[in-house]
Design an enzyme around this catalytic site. Structure first.
Site, short mmCIF file in Angstrom:
data_model
loop_
_atom_site.label_atom_id
_atom_site.label_comp_id
_atom_site.label_asym_id
_atom_site.label_seq_id
_atom_site.Cartn_x
_atom_site.Cartn_y
_atom_site.Cartn_z
N SER B 148 0.85 -1.19 0.00
CA SER B 148 0.00 0.00 0.00
C SER B 148 0.89 1.25 0.00
O SER B 148 1.80 1.33 -0.83
CB SER B 148 -0.95 -0.07 1.20
OG SER B 148 -2.02 0.83 1.06
N ASP B 316 -8.57 -6.85 -4.48
CA ASP B 316 -8.26 -5.48 -4.04
C ASP B 316 -9.00 -4.47 -4.93
O ASP B 316 -8.80 -4.43 -6.14
CB ASP B 316 -6.74 -5.28 -4.16
CG ASP B 316 -6.24 -4.00 -3.49
OD1 ASP B 316 -7.05 -3.08 -3.25
OD2 ASP B 316 -5.03 -3.93 -3.22
N HIS B 346 -7.74 -5.50 -0.25
CA HIS B 346 -6.45 -4.83 -0.08
C HIS B 346 -5.70 -5.31 1.16
O HIS B 346 -4.49 -5.50 1.13
CB HIS B 346 -6.72 -3.33 0.00
CG HIS B 346 -5.49 -2.49 0.04
ND1 HIS B 346 -4.60 -2.43 -1.02
CD2 HIS B 346 -4.99 -1.66 0.99
CE1 HIS B 346 -3.61 -1.60 -0.71
NE2 HIS B 346 -3.83 -1.13 0.50
#
Lengths: 373, 373
Positions: B148, B316, B346
């Site tokens: 991320s 995701d 995610h």
């Protein structure tokens, strides 16, 4: 029995029809309820009423003027062919475009506001059935079609009034709200009710409108309606012209182009939609569950007696395609599944006119054959 | 050159290290900047400093204590094996867990607040490089890994300091922010800055904290981190025990279970994270673009000299898997792509420990072979 031609509005226009006192599933009365109804047909009304009826169910912030929001779908020679069908669309109960909702006048004075009760998807359909069947006298509907919240109403029509519906086409919807949908929908409701202008729902006529909260809800909702591929093709990382989102301090007036676009979406909705209706109808979506109180979702789906075709969009994150596959596996009288391919996500039912036309053609051809049985 | 063992904190603990005046990409000075650094290793520090270094980059609301948020990944015999490696993780500049950020004391008195400048992902990496290379004296890093916002920093390490990084593993990230990401991230920033307690960013020490806005942001962010399949498996349409979301009027105290869950997520973040840091770091994510000012995204990716493995999660919606496929097609020294299969979306990099372990094993094996070249 068919509709009295004198009850029909002129084509491309609307009438507001009283449906009496409506009692919600949770037991609250709405006296003096009215629904706004649009109609489309070619030729004189007394010819149109002899044609098969198609009923369109609009989405959350849609309205009865389906030819406006579903451009290229309704008209002579189009998918919903106004030379062959009588096409109808009603603004749902709880709405703000001609039907009774929180912003309407209350019989005891003032606006409904916080006095307006919660509605389920079943309530919306029950009110519409009162309008179309009990008041206008329509006994059979060739096809009920709709997407998103409209699709949820289509499904409920098939379970509540199978004797009226000859065939159904729910698009981009699921058998019940998912936890993710409830989560993001509830967050939107909170944005509105946390706006100081909300005033516990009694802001109508106060001169203060919770447009800030409604705008916040719209920005998030729009990002669930629009696919990331389509947004990225249009906006990428472009700054809004004349603004610099790479400056030395973060600033709300130095925006990326996509921020400006979302601001416009928020402003447009603030100008045309009532925050109270948004709360009531979003809450209705949370309550959507064809299985509730009927013995379980898949058993209910399997009991369906109405020929039902299903469609969805491959990139939909709000109602992912596996939810339409689930309907297809379980519906009792399933007549087909179609996938719309689009970068646009959930709104593909609005933007992919050619694919939607092919699906509606296939649906109405099947519905006509089945109606002859 | 290796790190002085006297600079190392005890294993599983942290030190706060001054890095001097940091100047942002957009030209603002942050005098007296500090970064919090955690380390994990078995045995004495003077043995640990002889081992290859692995640097972990944390996500937006993560922190330097990676063994806490990445449970099951760091330790003796685990994927990031503390008997074989010296494992480090720094809280990023702009954060609120030991590094200098908006909630830190300003050298001229008071808190940084609105005086704290915008940061790019490149700024976060430049500050971390100052810490690890210039201050602590680390000349080579065997592997930089992160997901991320951590993955965005991993990518920037490879373009900014290829002479330091032997191999890189960005997870669940893209080469640049997408329009959808910018849209939903900017909306979250607005929730916070629209909170009356925000006070233009100078709320620290005022006794009024924009926790309401931060909570709104978290609810939405969490729905982008968690897959709809996982949420639906856990919560479905269940009401929160003792509450009735099907009552006669919509009510914020009659919730579905998923609403209560999101409320808890919001409350937890409000208790542990500074809203100012959330704004600065979210804005940094909006600015993420490896191509910016370097001659275009794909050309820059193609110029990469650092062996880079890529991983992503199939469900995701925040960083869809096609974004990791895009990295794989374009990176100049690409050494593999792995897909984590998970209903969790995610956050799969946090929850799918076994799959993440296999990927890290493969990555570190390749990195060791490549380091011998």
């Amino acid at each position: 029995m068919s509709i009295d031609p004198r009850s029909l509005p002129a084509s491309h226009s609307s009438v507001t029809v009283p449906i009496g006192t409506f009692t919600t599933e949770a037991g609250v009365d709405i006296p003096g309820a009215e629904l706004r109804l649009f109609a489309w047909y070619e030729g004189p009304a007394d010819e149109a009423v002899a044609r098969p009826v198609i009923v369109i169910e609009h989405a959350l912030t849609g309205d009865a003027d389906a030819a406006d929001w579903w451009a290229g779908i309704i008209g002579p020679g189009l998918a919903l062919d106004t030379e062959r069908y009588l096409v109808l669309c009603a603004n749902c109960l709880g709405g703000c475009q001609g039907s009774t909702g929180p912003s309407s006048a209350h019989p005891d004075g003032g606006h409904w506001g916080s006095r307006f009760p919660a509605l389920s998807i079943r309530d919306l359909v029950a009110a519409e059935k009162t309008l179309l069947v009990d008041v206008l006298g329509i006994s059979r509907i060739r096809g009920v079609v709709g997407a998103s919240m409209g699709g949820a109403r289509v499904l409920e029509w098939t379970f509540m009034y199978p004797e009226v519906v000859e065939a159904a086409l729910p698009v981009a919807v699921s058998a019940r709200a998912s936890a993710w949908q409830i989560g993001i929908q509830s967050a939107q409701i909170r944005f509105i009710t946390a706006d100081p202008c909300w005033q516990d729902g009694d802001y109508h006529g106060s001169g203060r409108i919770p447009s800030h909260g409604l705008g916040q809800a719209r920005r998030i909702a729009h990002l669930t309606y629009r696919g990331e591929l389509e947004l990225d093709e249009r906006f990428s990382t472009e700054p809004q012209p004349g603004e610099n989102p790479y400056g030395p301090y973060p600033s709300p007036t130095e925006r990326f182009a996509v921020e400006s676009y979302l601001d416009r979406q928020a402003e447009k909705l603030e100008a045309r939609f009532d925050a109270g209706s948004y709360v009531i109808l979003t809450d209705a979506l949370n309550r959507h569950d064809v299985g509730r109180g009927r013995g379980g979702m898949n058993a209910v789906l399997g009991s369906s007696q109405v020929p039902t075709m299903v469609a969805g969009i491959d990139t939909d994150i709000l109602y992912p395609y596996h939810q339409q596959e689930h309907l297809s596996r379980n519906l009792g009288d399933f007549i087909g599944l179609s996938k719309i391919t689009s970068p646009t996500g959930h709104d593909g039912f609005l933007t992919e006119t050619r694919q939607m036309t092919v699906i509606l053609d296939k649906f109405l051809t099947k519905a006509a054959l089945l109606a002859q049985r």
